[in-house]
Every structure is written in C-alpha cells, then in structure tokens.
Design a protein around this motif. Sequence first.
Motif, PDB file in Angstrom:
ATOM      1  N   SER A  30       0.816  -1.215   0.000  1.00 30.70           N
ATOM      2  CA  SER A  30       0.000   0.000   0.000  1.00 30.70           C
ATOM      3  C   SER A  30       0.850   1.264   0.000  1.00 30.70           C
ATOM      4  O   SER A  30       0.399   2.328  -0.448  1.00 30.70           O
ATOM      5  N   GLY A  31       2.089   1.184   0.489  1.00 32.34           N
ATOM      6  CA  GLY A  31       2.975   2.347   0.460  1.00 32.34           C
ATOM      7  C   GLY A  31       3.282   2.835  -0.943  1.00 32.34           C
ATOM      8  O   GLY A  31       3.659   4.000  -1.135  1.00 32.34           O
ATOM      9  N   GLY A 131       7.080  -3.799   1.201  1.00 34.06           N
ATOM     10  CA  GLY A 131       6.349  -3.227   0.078  1.00 34.06           C
ATOM     11  C   GLY A 131       6.637  -1.763  -0.157  1.00 34.06           C
ATOM     12  O   GLY A 131       6.239  -1.206  -1.174  1.00 34.06           O
ATOM     13  N   ASP A 132       7.350  -1.109   0.780  1.00 26.06           N
ATOM     14  CA  ASP A 132       7.682   0.305   0.617  1.00 26.06           C
ATOM     15  C   ASP A 132       8.925   0.523  -0.242  1.00 26.06           C
ATOM     16  O   ASP A 132       9.228   1.656  -0.620  1.00 26.06           O
ATOM     17  N   ALA A 338      -7.345   5.718  -0.787  1.00 26.88           N
ATOM     18  CA  ALA A 338      -6.205   4.811  -0.830  1.00 26.88           C
ATOM     19  C   ALA A 338      -6.538   3.539  -0.061  1.00 26.88           C
ATOM     20  O   ALA A 338      -7.174   3.594   0.995  1.00 26.88           O
ATOM     21  N   PRO A 339      -6.140   2.372  -0.545  1.00 26.90           N
ATOM     22  CA  PRO A 339      -6.431   1.129   0.174  1.00 26.90           C
ATOM     23  C   PRO A 339      -5.633   1.037   1.469  1.00 26.90           C
ATOM     24  O   PRO A 339      -4.549   1.588   1.590  1.00 26.90           O
ATOM     25  N   ASP A 340      -6.204   0.314   2.442  1.00 27.74           N
ATOM     26  CA  ASP A 340      -5.499   0.092   3.702  1.00 27.74           C
ATOM     27  C   ASP A 340      -4.352  -0.894   3.535  1.00 27.74           C
ATOM     28  O   ASP A 340      -3.346  -0.804   4.235  1.00 27.74           O
ATOM     29  N   ALA A 341      -4.510  -1.841   2.623  1.00 25.46           N
ATOM     30  CA  ALA A 341      -3.461  -2.827   2.367  1.00 25.46           C
ATOM     31  C   ALA A 341      -3.535  -3.240   0.904  1.00 25.46           C
ATOM     32  O   ALA A 341      -4.614  -3.234   0.298  1.00 25.46           O
ATOM     33  N   ARG A 350      -4.449  -7.288  -4.912  1.00 32.12           N
ATOM     34  CA  ARG A 350      -5.663  -7.179  -4.106  1.00 32.12           C
ATOM     35  C   ARG A 350      -5.605  -5.925  -3.242  1.00 32.12           C
ATOM     36  O   ARG A 350      -4.624  -5.711  -2.541  1.00 32.12           O
ATOM     37  N   TRP A 351      -6.663  -5.128  -3.315  1.00 32.16           N
ATOM     38  CA  TRP A 351      -6.799  -3.945  -2.467  1.00 32.16           C
ATOM     39  C   TRP A 351      -7.773  -4.272  -1.337  1.00 32.16           C
ATOM     40  O   TRP A 351      -8.883  -4.763  -1.584  1.00 32.16           O
TER      41      TRP A 351
END
Length: 407
Positions: A30-31, A131-132, A338-341, A350-351
């Motif tokens: 998500s970042g 993921g960042d 924006a999605p949480d994850a 997947r959002w």
Amino acid sequence: MSVRLFIRLLLLCCGLLLAPLTQAQRRDFSGQYRPSRQLLADSRREGDSLRIYLLFSDANVLRQGQPLRVMSWASYDAKRPLWADTVRHLARRIRPDGKAARLEFCLPLTQLQAGTVLSIASGPAAEASSGDAAWLLLTPARLARPFMLTDSLGQPLLRAMVRANEPFVVDRYGPDQPVSLRRYASPFVAALPPHADPTRQSAAPPRLPVLDSLFARAGAALALPEPGLYTLRLPGEPSTLGLLVTDSNYPNLTSADALIQPLIYLTTSTERAKLYAAPNPKRAVDEFWLAAAAGQQTLARQAIRTYYGRAAVANELFAAHKAGWMTDRGMLYMVLGAPDAVYRTAQEERWVYHGSDDGSSATYTFRPKPSTFAPEHYELVRHPEQERLWYAAVEQWRKATTTAPGR
C-alpha cells in the motif's frame, strides 16, 4: 466521519463483513500508492548490464549511513530472495536534486532473469524486503530496452508520460539513432463501476489506427504538441516504449471539461450533460458541489479539494494508455480512497479496505493486463455483489460527507 468507520458501517449495511485476515505476514504494497512515494526507479540496458536510475524524494534517507540494498525475487509474494547485494561506494553516487537525491548503478544481465522482480531500498534488509521499497518487474522489454526518457537537462524522467510541448530526450546507450514515433487513436473511456457487467466496457480494437508518424533523433530534445497515445522505437531494436502525452496541466484538472469528466463516477449522464451545456461550466461544477453540501461552502470546498486531489494523485500513480483517473485502480482510488493494504502476486493485486480494528474487510481484485502502451496495467475483477457498497460510497460523495483529504 472517518473513512475507517465509514467502511465499517458500509460493510455492516451491505452484509460484506468477512472473517479477520489470517495472512498478516503477507507483504503489504500500500505504500506504493501514497502521494509522496519515497523512491522512484527506471532502467536502461547498457551492453551486458542493466543500469538502474533512482530518485529519493527525501535525500536524508541516503544520509543515515545505511547501505543501498538490492534483492531479486521470483515474484512479488516470494518469501525469500533469489539473491541480495548492496551497492558499493554509495556516497560517491549520490547527486543532490533540491530536497531529493538521485543515484544510479549497474547490475550484470547474467544476474537477472525475465519475470523476476527487483526490490531496492536504503536501510536494513527488512526495508528492501518490504512493500515500501522500489519494485521493478523485469519484463523482457525492460531487459532489452537500450534507451530511457530524460528531461532537457539529462535528468531521468522516471515516467512513461510527458505533457504536450514538454521538452524531453530519448537517451540511448551507444550511438544516437533515429527515433520512430507513432501517434494512435485512443478510444478509451473511464472505468466502469466495480459491480458492472465487464462486457459493457468498450474494448479497444486489436490494432489501434495510426493517426500520425514522425521521426526524431535520439539524444536531441523534442516536444510533442498533440496529446495522445504514442510509441517510440529505434531501428533494429525489438523493444517499443508506450508514451502517454497529456495536456499541459496534468496531473491536475483545471479546465471545465477536465473537472466534469471525473464526475462520471458520481453522476448520471443527464446531470453531466447539464454541466457541459451550462453557460459557465466551471461555475456549474462549483454549484454541483455546493448543492451536494446543502449550501455549506466550507464543506463544498473540502469535497472539491478531496475529490480532485485524489484525481491528481491517481493521474500520477496509474497513468497508462489513458489518464490515471480513468483506469480501474484510479476509479477505486478516487471514490473509496487509498487502500489500507495491497497484496500482490504474479497473477493479481488485491486492495483491502478495513472496516474496523476487528479485521473485517472488503477486498477488490485486479489482474494484470499488460500491453505495449501500458506494460503494468491492471483491470478490476467485477462482481455484482459490490454494487451496494459502491452506491453507498457514491451517496456519501453526493452529500459531500467524504471529505478526509488524506483518504
């Protein structure tokens, strides 16, 4: 009302509460969809090496004495890297760019394999695994492409879009060559809602008509006056680069038409026709939002800033063969935030939107649909059961109650 509480209430109303997530160990991307991403990357093949170009939005990240780590992964969700390394002589490579910093380095092609993914970050090993980090999918086209786009001063653009009349350079490794450019008809429309029948989406023809052809020279500055969809190709090279040319204000929306078009997600065709036909369409847009806010000017202004602010972020994050707000991911970003994850595999993205701290969630699945013009484009998997949640979110916008600027 907070977005988290809002999603929670929608899930309760729509009967979409799910069991708590059981895979908390998954890598969260998500970042990548924060407006101020920390790290951008691009690449160019140079002989038997792949040169990586990086832009850190915060130069201080590189001044903390941490190494720059590079890891290779079999896929986005791989648990262990295929290999890991650090970039040597890091301090010598850093080039300040205002508050940002640029650097570049090379990797031998023998170390790289098409279909794998690179992650790059400055910090502990866990940072490069997260993921960042900057993640680069090593497609055959990326591994073969011997050129990249730079601005007129030679700084890598790190994007596959330019604005109309914006000077840029096709920077080729090796001798300069002619560049063949083609402009195509782009009959693309805004995304359909998540519950829509996918067959309603107007599909682009298998081959887009060529509207114009022109030639330039690698290494020389050029500017394209006509917005649209282009390809760039050098003679003898197998790889082609898709290029989106936008209007001069992109990613912001400023003209009357540009402000009305994204309202397709919130309005009927009759409502939009009235906005277009108004004597002063811009004022009509303001009046639309003021009416949504029941005459409360502060609330209307906040709704405008939030909605069109999201459109600008979507344009930066998801620009592909069409403006970012028009894509499936851009549509969801604008209406739900924006999605949480975000979880990725080779087959899907997947959002997840969390309803509350108990782990309940709503999930939207995107599948990759790469093309010459958009090698990392994703399409939403639509389901009829998403209709009630979607219209509940739209109704919040039509009452100007979704106003949190960061979501």
